[in-house]
Design a protein around this motif. Structure first.
Motif, short mmCIF file in Angstrom:
data_model
loop_
_atom_site.label_atom_id
_atom_site.label_comp_id
_atom_site.label_asym_id
_atom_site.label_seq_id
_atom_site.Cartn_x
_atom_site.Cartn_y
_atom_site.Cartn_z
N ASN A 167 0.80 -1.14 0.01
CA ASN A 167 -0.36 0.30 -0.14
C ASN A 167 0.85 1.05 -0.10
N VAL A 168 0.53 2.08 -0.56
CA VAL A 168 1.72 3.37 -1.06
C VAL A 168 0.36 4.12 -0.16
N VAL A 169 1.61 4.57 1.07
CA VAL A 169 0.60 5.83 2.00
C VAL A 169 1.83 7.14 1.88
N GLY A 170 1.54 8.32 1.44
CA GLY A 170 2.46 9.24 1.32
C GLY A 170 3.63 9.01 0.29
N ASP A 171 4.35 8.78 0.79
CA ASP A 171 5.75 8.23 -0.01
C ASP A 171 5.97 7.34 0.64
N ARG A 172 5.28 6.54 1.44
CA ARG A 172 5.73 5.20 1.57
C ARG A 172 5.31 3.89 1.33
N VAL A 173 5.59 2.86 1.16
CA VAL A 173 4.93 1.80 0.79
C VAL A 173 5.32 0.77 2.30
N VAL A 174 4.05 1.05 2.66
CA VAL A 174 3.19 -0.60 3.72
C VAL A 174 2.72 -1.78 3.32
N GLY A 175 2.68 -2.18 4.85
CA GLY A 175 2.17 -3.15 4.39
C GLY A 175 0.80 -4.03 5.04
N ASP A 176 0.11 -4.76 4.77
CA ASP A 176 -1.55 -4.74 5.97
C ASP A 176 -1.32 -5.05 6.73
N VAL A 177 -0.16 -4.87 7.88
CA VAL A 177 0.25 -5.57 8.89
C VAL A 177 1.00 -4.66 9.91
N ASP A 178 -0.13 -3.98 10.56
CA ASP A 178 0.50 -3.01 12.16
C ASP A 178 2.06 -3.42 12.25
N PRO A 179 3.37 -2.27 11.54
CA PRO A 179 4.22 -2.92 12.05
C PRO A 179 4.91 -3.45 13.27
N GLU A 180 3.70 -2.72 14.38
CA GLU A 180 3.74 -3.21 15.83
C GLU A 180 3.62 -4.72 16.13
N VAL A 181 3.10 -5.72 15.51
CA VAL A 181 2.57 -7.04 15.61
C VAL A 181 4.67 -7.73 15.06
N GLU A 182 4.97 -7.31 14.60
CA GLU A 182 6.32 -7.96 15.20
C GLU A 182 7.66 -8.03 15.88
N LYS A 183 6.74 -6.77 17.08
CA LYS A 183 7.43 -7.77 18.06
C LYS A 183 6.99 -8.60 19.05
N LYS A 184 5.80 -9.09 18.61
CA LYS A 184 5.68 -10.25 19.44
C LYS A 184 5.03 -11.21 18.58
N CYS A 185 5.49 -11.21 17.02
CA CYS A 185 5.00 -12.38 15.88
C CYS A 185 6.55 -12.21 14.93
N SER A 186 6.74 -13.78 14.20
CA SER A 186 7.29 -13.62 13.07
C SER A 186 6.99 -12.77 12.33
N LEU A 187 7.63 -11.63 11.30
CA LEU A 187 6.85 -11.16 10.53
C LEU A 187 7.42 -10.79 9.35
N THR A 188 6.84 -10.90 8.07
CA THR A 188 7.73 -10.71 7.01
C THR A 188 7.77 -9.07 6.89
#
Lengths: 271, 271
Positions: free
Chosen positions: B222-243
């Motif tokens: 997903n393009v948000v402003g000038d950044r490309v971001v995923g469908d997953v909140d980056p905070e998920v990375e703190k408790k899970c293994s995330l791509t």
């Protein structure tokens, strides 16, 4: 409560008979070294075809090479509208290769990979007949939108195509596919609004595995002694809506098969 | 923890480079009236192809009729080994019809229905690239047998083919496919060992929707402003293994695409 599948089959048969008044549909059924059960199945298929004015011819063949030749021949033959191959094929036969020889527009059973792939585009004219029968029963019995469906069994004739079909936007069920490696199966079936069982084990689904008033589709056909029984313990019927065996999914499947042959004949090759 | 997808892509690329030393693979990419985002994607594809010694040509076309002609032409052209069509097609285009024009043996993206149907027979040589990338990441990261996988999204490029692939006997995950009509989505994702999200909404999957130490695959771009971001909140990375996104599923997908082109060239048409 048992779901009245015979009346669903009847209403499909009525359409078939209307179509066969106008045309001469023909189904060919091929079997390689069939056992007694298969021959008896093909004979009952023939009886059904006759009752609907669908011409039917059975070919009993010696090996898969001859089957392959016949499939190419009937795929080209304009007097043949539907091609049915009895399963299982002999050990070692390449199922995918054999299925790929059937003209997709005569593939009334829905085994050619192109017809399985079309399901993912929402095109179900040649969906596997049993999966199509289950969709027919479910859409006539309940609303599917947002329902939790658990399918037990992952064959390419029932579980896999059915899961794709129930996810189609106009149905939009949430679908879980379970199988022999599933952990805590009971936990999953107990959460389901609808349970479809296609495992080939008599009485596999017990009453304590489903919740009150769930809708249960029994795809099993198991011969126990001289009786034919399903994959669902008959006690389930006391707390759920259940398709009977015999006289359930099977009769709707056959009705759909014959209906397709008639439609192909009447529409010049398109279901 | 982020899963290192770049090293997975790198190991696939190494095989590709070994193959392209021996042969001259060629990929053609076609787009009808592409927007800026699509053109920029095709250019990055071209750069990647060049780095792997895969010849690459981009065709920008005016309408679907010309696209159809080109697909037939390249399907016959023996110097072309892989055919890629940029999506979405213009409004009103028949996706199934267009996909059916691509020679199944050059269909590196896995859009031809015959290649989707082959998945139900366990044949994955031309599985949709993104689904294949997810399977690659999962099998390199975990054991799938008996695991509960929840896929959010039911497209014919990710959710549907991936569910069939994860159910294959050598993987045997239990698979639930969810979507916009699913009730209590959080209840389902919280029960999952593995969650795959392909919905196209930035930050859709929140940390409270997954359990500690789950494995989470983010398919979103997903393009948000000038950044490309995923469908997953980056905070998920703190408790899970995330791509990660970018540098996750996408890089493995491109690596697989190029690898297929090289394999087709080196094996004379078979992946």
């Amino acid at each position: 409560m048992f779901i009245d599948c015979k009346s669903i089959a009847k209403s499909i048969d009525e359409e078939t008979i209307a179509l066969t008044r106008l045309t001469k549909p023909k189904l060919v059924s091929l079997a390689v070294n069939p056992d007694e059960g298969t021959i008896s199945y093909l004979k009952s298929q023939q009886k059904k075809a006759k009752s609907l004015n669908v011409e039917h011819e059975i070919f009993v063949l010696d090996n898969v090479e001859i089957l392959s030749e016949k499939l190419l021949e009937f795929s080209k033959d304009e007097t043949v509208h539907g091609i049915f191959v009895a399963h299982p094929l002999p050990k070692g036969a390449d199922e995918l290769q054999v299925a790929s020889l059937i003209d997709p527009e005569k593939d009334v059973e829905g085994r050619n990979p192109v017809n399985l792939g079309r399901l993912m585009y929402g095109e179900e004219g040649f969906a596997p007949c049993t999966a199509a029968a289950i969709v027919e029963i479910l859409t006539r019995t309940t609303q599917l939108m947002g329902k939790n469906v658990v399918i037990v069994g992952r064959s390419n004739t029932v579980g896999l195509p059915l899961s794709v079909m129930l996810l189609r936007r106009d149905r939009s069920a949430t679908v879980t596919v379970c199988h022999t490696k599933t952990q805590n199966l009971e936990e999953k079936t107990l959460q389901a609004d609808i349970v479809v069982v296609a495992v080939g084990h008599a009485g596999f689904l017990k009453p304590e595995m489903v919740r009150e008033n769930a809708l249960v589709i029994d795809v099993g056909i198991n011969v126990v002694g001289d009786r034919v029984v399903g994959d669902v313990d008959p006690e389930v019927e006391k707390k759920c809506s259940l398709t009977p065996v015999p006289g359930g999914v099977g009769v709707v499947t056959t009705a759909i098969l014959m209906n397709r042959v008639a439609r192909i004949a009447s529409r010049g090759g398109k279901v």
